[in-house]
Design a protein around this motif. Structure first.
Motif, short mmCIF file in Angstrom:
data_model
loop_
_atom_site.label_atom_id
_atom_site.label_comp_id
_atom_site.label_asym_id
_atom_site.label_seq_id
_atom_site.Cartn_x
_atom_site.Cartn_y
_atom_site.Cartn_z
N LEU A 38 23.46 50.71 43.05
CA LEU A 38 24.83 50.50 42.49
C LEU A 38 25.80 49.63 43.15
O LEU A 38 25.98 49.58 44.36
N ALA A 39 26.62 48.95 42.35
CA ALA A 39 27.58 47.89 42.90
C ALA A 39 28.84 48.17 42.47
O ALA A 39 28.83 48.63 41.02
N LEU A 40 29.89 48.25 43.15
CA LEU A 40 31.22 48.74 42.80
C LEU A 40 32.11 47.30 43.06
O LEU A 40 31.95 46.77 44.16
N VAL A 41 32.81 47.06 41.95
CA VAL A 41 33.61 45.74 42.27
C VAL A 41 34.99 46.07 41.75
O VAL A 41 35.40 46.31 40.47
N ARG A 42 35.99 45.81 42.75
CA ARG A 42 37.51 46.59 42.32
C ARG A 42 38.33 45.39 42.71
O ARG A 42 38.34 45.04 44.05
N ALA A 43 39.27 45.04 42.03
CA ALA A 43 40.34 43.91 42.33
C ALA A 43 39.79 42.58 43.05
O ALA A 43 40.28 41.93 43.94
N VAL A 44 38.74 42.08 42.31
CA VAL A 44 38.22 41.04 42.97
C VAL A 44 38.20 39.73 42.17
O VAL A 44 38.40 38.46 42.62
N GLY A 45 38.38 39.81 40.75
CA GLY A 45 38.66 38.60 39.93
C GLY A 45 38.28 38.97 38.64
O GLY A 45 38.21 40.14 38.27
N PRO A 46 38.24 38.00 37.73
CA PRO A 46 37.87 38.27 36.35
C PRO A 46 36.61 38.90 36.10
O PRO A 46 35.60 38.89 37.06
N ALA A 47 36.30 39.64 35.05
CA ALA A 47 35.38 40.52 34.88
C ALA A 47 33.79 39.87 34.76
O ALA A 47 32.81 40.43 35.44
N ASP A 48 33.87 38.47 34.52
CA ASP A 48 32.72 37.97 34.34
C ASP A 48 32.25 37.49 35.80
O ASP A 48 31.05 37.36 35.89
N ARG A 49 33.17 37.07 36.60
CA ARG A 49 32.89 36.62 37.82
C ARG A 49 32.34 38.01 38.58
O ARG A 49 31.43 37.96 39.40
N CYS A 50 33.09 39.23 38.47
CA CYS A 50 32.41 40.26 39.12
C CYS A 50 31.04 40.59 38.78
O CYS A 50 30.27 41.20 39.67
N ALA A 51 30.90 40.44 37.24
CA ALA A 51 29.29 40.78 36.99
C ALA A 51 28.48 39.75 37.44
O ALA A 51 27.30 40.13 38.00
N ARG A 52 28.74 38.42 37.81
CA ARG A 52 27.85 37.40 38.54
C ARG A 52 27.67 37.86 39.92
O ARG A 52 26.79 37.30 40.62
N TYR A 53 28.65 38.46 40.71
CA TYR A 53 28.42 38.80 42.00
C TYR A 53 27.71 40.05 41.93
O TYR A 53 26.81 39.90 43.10
N ALA A 54 27.55 40.94 41.16
CA ALA A 54 27.09 42.21 41.23
C ALA A 54 25.60 42.33 40.64
O ALA A 54 24.68 43.03 41.52
N LEU A 55 25.22 41.53 39.65
CA LEU A 55 24.13 41.67 39.14
C LEU A 55 22.86 41.38 39.83
O LEU A 55 21.97 41.87 40.04
#
Length: 223
Positions: free
Chosen positions: A147-164
């Motif tokens: 499980l990855a949690l991403v909050r207040a980091v940037g645009p959603a596509d960038r968050c997805a690229r960090y998390a996946l």
């Protein structure tokens, strides 16, 4: 704990009514310790603009746990909080789920040093820190988390690229957002195609005190 701070609300009925969960006495004490330590460190680290106790409860504690509310029944999870900052959502998640192993990731060494001290003071043995940039850590720890949690980091596509890249196949990422638009959804789909991700759920809700609009975007790594 700084005795001059106004008390953090406990609100067990509100927790129960909105999340189907409420902290026990030990968890409430940990929340109070987190509040006190964050506000004390905030004087020189600029961790958060949210300092009033009711706001802290809603925008940091409640919001962090509302994001994982659909997952309350899951067993032990390996969790990473990407760009944790002052420790949200990872700290409340670690308090609420002592059987989950939570990693707090941030690129700022000063914030990580603060969090390491806080973890010792609060006694969160199921939580540890990691310093580095998400892109680099994604290459080092591919597939390491459920499980990855991403909050207040940037645009959603960038968050997805960090998390996946950090997720095992079948692992889930939750992107904490405010408003959610069709344009954001279209851009997110491009990132999902690049990283073998699929959109699992869009969880829309309002916050209990200020009625703020929130969305949690659930994306899954398919392979």
């Amino acid at each position: 704990m700084n005795q001059e701070l106004p008390p953090l609300p406990s609100w067990p009925e509100r927790w129960q009514a909105t999340l189907g969960w409420q902290p026990d006495a030990g968890q409430q004490l940990q929340f109070e310790q987190i509040y006190a330590e964050v506000l004390t460190a905030n004087q020189h680290l600029n961790l958060t603009r949210i300092t009033a106790p009711e706001d802290f409860w809603e925008k940091h504690l409640w919001d962090s746990l509302r994001g994982i509310a659909p997952l309350q029944e899951l067993g032990a999870q390996r969790v990473i909080d990407i760009g944790t900052g002052a420790g949200f959502p990872g700290l409340p998640v670690a308090v609420a789920h002592p059987d989950w192993l939570v990693t707090l990731l941030d690129a700022t060494q000063k914030k990580i040093a603060f969090l390491e001290t806080l973890l010792q003071q609060v006694g969160l043995a199921n939580c540890h820190t990691l310093v580095g940039r998400a892109e680099a850590i994604g290459k080092q720890k591919q597939g390491a988390y459920d499980l990855a949690l991403v909050r207040a980091v940037g645009p959603a596509d960038r968050c997805a690229r960090y998390a996946l890249p950090l997720l095992r196949p079948g692992g889930l990422a939750i992107l904490y957002r405010g408003q959610w638009t069709a344009e954001e959804a279209d851009v997110l789909q491009i990132a999902l195609q690049e990283f073998d991700g699929v959109l699992e759920q869009i969880d829309a809700f309002t916050t209990p005190l200020t009625q703020g609009v929130r969305h949690c975007i659930h994306i899954k790594r398919s392979s």
